[in-house]
Scaffold this active site. Sequence first.
Site, PDB file in Angstrom:
ATOM      1  N   HIS A 116       0.833  -1.210   0.000  1.00  0.00           N
ATOM      2  CA  HIS A 116       0.000   0.000   0.000  1.00  0.00           C
ATOM      3  C   HIS A 116       0.872   1.266   0.000  1.00  0.00           C
ATOM      4  O   HIS A 116       0.599   2.224  -0.737  1.00  0.00           O
ATOM      5  CB  HIS A 116      -0.920  -0.013   1.216  1.00  0.00           C
ATOM      6  CG  HIS A 116      -1.801   1.200   1.332  1.00  0.00           C
ATOM      7  ND1 HIS A 116      -2.923   1.373   0.540  1.00  0.00           N
ATOM      8  CD2 HIS A 116      -1.709   2.301   2.132  1.00  0.00           C
ATOM      9  CE1 HIS A 116      -3.485   2.543   0.843  1.00  0.00           C
ATOM     10  NE2 HIS A 116      -2.773   3.116   1.811  1.00  0.00           N
ATOM     11  N   GLU A 171      -1.432  -5.460  -3.691  1.00  0.00           N
ATOM     12  CA  GLU A 171      -2.191  -5.100  -2.492  1.00  0.00           C
ATOM     13  C   GLU A 171      -3.550  -5.802  -2.495  1.00  0.00           C
ATOM     14  O   GLU A 171      -4.003  -6.316  -1.459  1.00  0.00           O
ATOM     15  CB  GLU A 171      -2.360  -3.585  -2.451  1.00  0.00           C
ATOM     16  CG  GLU A 171      -3.172  -3.083  -1.267  1.00  0.00           C
ATOM     17  CD  GLU A 171      -3.505  -1.610  -1.392  1.00  0.00           C
ATOM     18  OE1 GLU A 171      -3.808  -0.987  -0.361  1.00  0.00           O
ATOM     19  OE2 GLU A 171      -3.483  -1.074  -2.526  1.00  0.00           O
ATOM     20  N   ASN A 215      25.826 -21.393  -7.289  1.00  0.00           N
ATOM     21  CA  ASN A 215      26.731 -22.489  -7.638  1.00  0.00           C
ATOM     22  C   ASN A 215      26.730 -23.570  -6.561  1.00  0.00           C
ATOM     23  O   ASN A 215      26.778 -24.767  -6.865  1.00  0.00           O
ATOM     24  CB  ASN A 215      28.152 -21.952  -7.822  1.00  0.00           C
ATOM     25  CG  ASN A 215      28.493 -21.741  -9.287  1.00  0.00           C
ATOM     26  OD1 ASN A 215      27.596 -21.646 -10.126  1.00  0.00           O
ATOM     27  ND2 ASN A 215      29.769 -21.653  -9.597  1.00  0.00           N
TER      28      ASN A 215
END
Length: 689
Positions: free
Chosen positions: A53, A75, A416
Amino acid sequence: MSTDYSAQALKEFLGEAEEIIESLNLELVTLGDSAEKGDADPDIVNSIFRGAHSLKGLAGMFGFQDIADLAHHMENLLDNFRLGKIPLTDRLIETLFEAIEALTRLVHGKGEDETFTCDVSTVLAHIDAILAGDAKESANPLAAYRIDPSILNVLTEYEEHRLLENLKKGRNLYRVRVAFDLSNFDQGLAEITDVLKQVGEVISTLPCAGDISERIAFYLLLGTSQPLSEVQDIFGNDEIQVEAIVQVTATQVSSPAQKSTPTIEESDNETDLPLTDETAAAAQGEGSLRSISRTVRVDIDKLDELMNIVGELVLSKGAFLEISERLKVLGRDDVLSSLQKATRELERRLEELQKGVMDVRMVPVAQLFDKMLRIVRQVSKAQGKKVSLDMQGADTELDKLIVEDLSDPLQHIIRNAIDHGIESAAERKAAGKPEASSLRLSASQKGNHVVIEITDDGRGIDPEVIRRKAVKKGLVSAKAELTRDDVYDLVFMPGFSTRDEVSELSGRGVGMDVVKNNISALSGMIEIDSEVGRGTRLAITLPITLAIIKALIVQICGKTYAVPINSVLETLMVDKSAIRTIERKEVIELRQSTLPLLRLAEVFGLSSEKERSGRCFVAVVGLADKRIGLVVDDLLGQQDVVIKSLGSTLSFVQGIAGAADLGNQKTILVLDVGGLMNEALRGESNVNV
């Protein structure tokens, strides 16, 4: 942008937006962990909702409609979720993460170009699909609990949902009545709310009529598993009344039909009124940021400017010392004494100022580690592996710029580790390991350096596999004699990869060489230690800061260089006869150990003028547990210097960390100890300046 804002205002927006997004990322990781348990902390959900918001309002104010629209959709999705209309699923979490990544791209893009935009239609479609497919409307299930309508009628939709969730979990529902003087009701209400939160969830705070005009009273709806008597004993105060709305005994199940009939005593002169969201938030003691935050966000460019000023003062101090020496020669002892006193005072204050500026630039590595939570979750899910991340020493501090520049290398190392190092669940089970692997990030300070370690309990690195791959790719000769460290160094060579196939994460042979180069650019070192079948440890050693440093000023063939003093262990004067050659490398014996030497004159292609003297100076430098001796012609002393970048044009130059001004109209180069050590220990002294 549709509104004309200053560049400074735009920077403020970008800084605040990035903080919100970073916070959302961390909270989503926590929410994602909750998804596996099928439950979610309502405080976390509400915090994410408020973050979306806030971002929507912030973007709308600055005219960034694409950011505002995406934040609005996010929202809306979160609002349906917190109201119980959408279940907590992995699909929901991944969609929220997808929205956060899109918001990150947009915000970073606006920082480069205000007109930047990117396609977010896929993210919006995923959000709409969840809303259309999972949102549900049904009859009010609270009706079966026969709760007095005077209570239900004043609850918001969200409060009704939280009340129902508490009842579904078999918790009791109590109404606590408290009254306060008008002069301090907010403080008293906050204290009572905090006490009740220790035993359950405060579902709602509702005002009611007080006894007299100078007092104000509130009802607090509490969901808790504690019996009525224990909640009453918490206060031991007749003025605080606790009454049962719904009580669940141990033999009752959670079906509404089996709930006992709630008992409610209503007072004829009390009227329940609904609270707005803002009033409820204030009533429950949610303080504003102004009241709890003591931090100020400062643009790093401003800190750099302040650092430059401190650097100029450091040079001015040097000028005072030079004037003192000249006065001493002239015999002006009276003026000299006053000047020396003023210089000592200036030096003390300058050290305090320098330390203060450095402290402002320092941030905990937790800012970096927390970002890795999302990477671990994302990559492990994509690989179908279970990985737990353990973080230690997150309060260790580093320069803000180093932390930022370390983000990408650390992210690649984590990817990795999960992709190459950690086995699948089936492989781990066959090897007698727990199905869930462990990945540990740790940081610790050692002197003027910080060591960051990444450790996994995976398959480890097999030197023979690395060697065969390197020979196959033509990176080394099949007859080459390689030590264990030499084999590990192959991992950092351009074009090297142990994967035969190219995947989304690896196989292209691009990555670890860039990681090493980026760390070297920070005057750091990276080391590998691994055991087949047991796991791998990567250690990154970095200086705490690259701003103002003390440096050892050295001379080579008439040219002056600076060596960061935090890397210098000691200095020696060595007879030429003490230098030995082992495997075509010059070494000396230093306290029953062999110290390899690196002649800087040869490294930089200079012609040494002091070869005839029979003696040379050696500056012993070290990072982590590595040591080498830098052979120089002369040691000129120590000095505070401010390192300046050479810029992108000269970024390819190896062995040089930057430049510094000595204050006598002379600019010198600052040596990159980490880069020089890497080259020396690999036997490749091919740096050219």
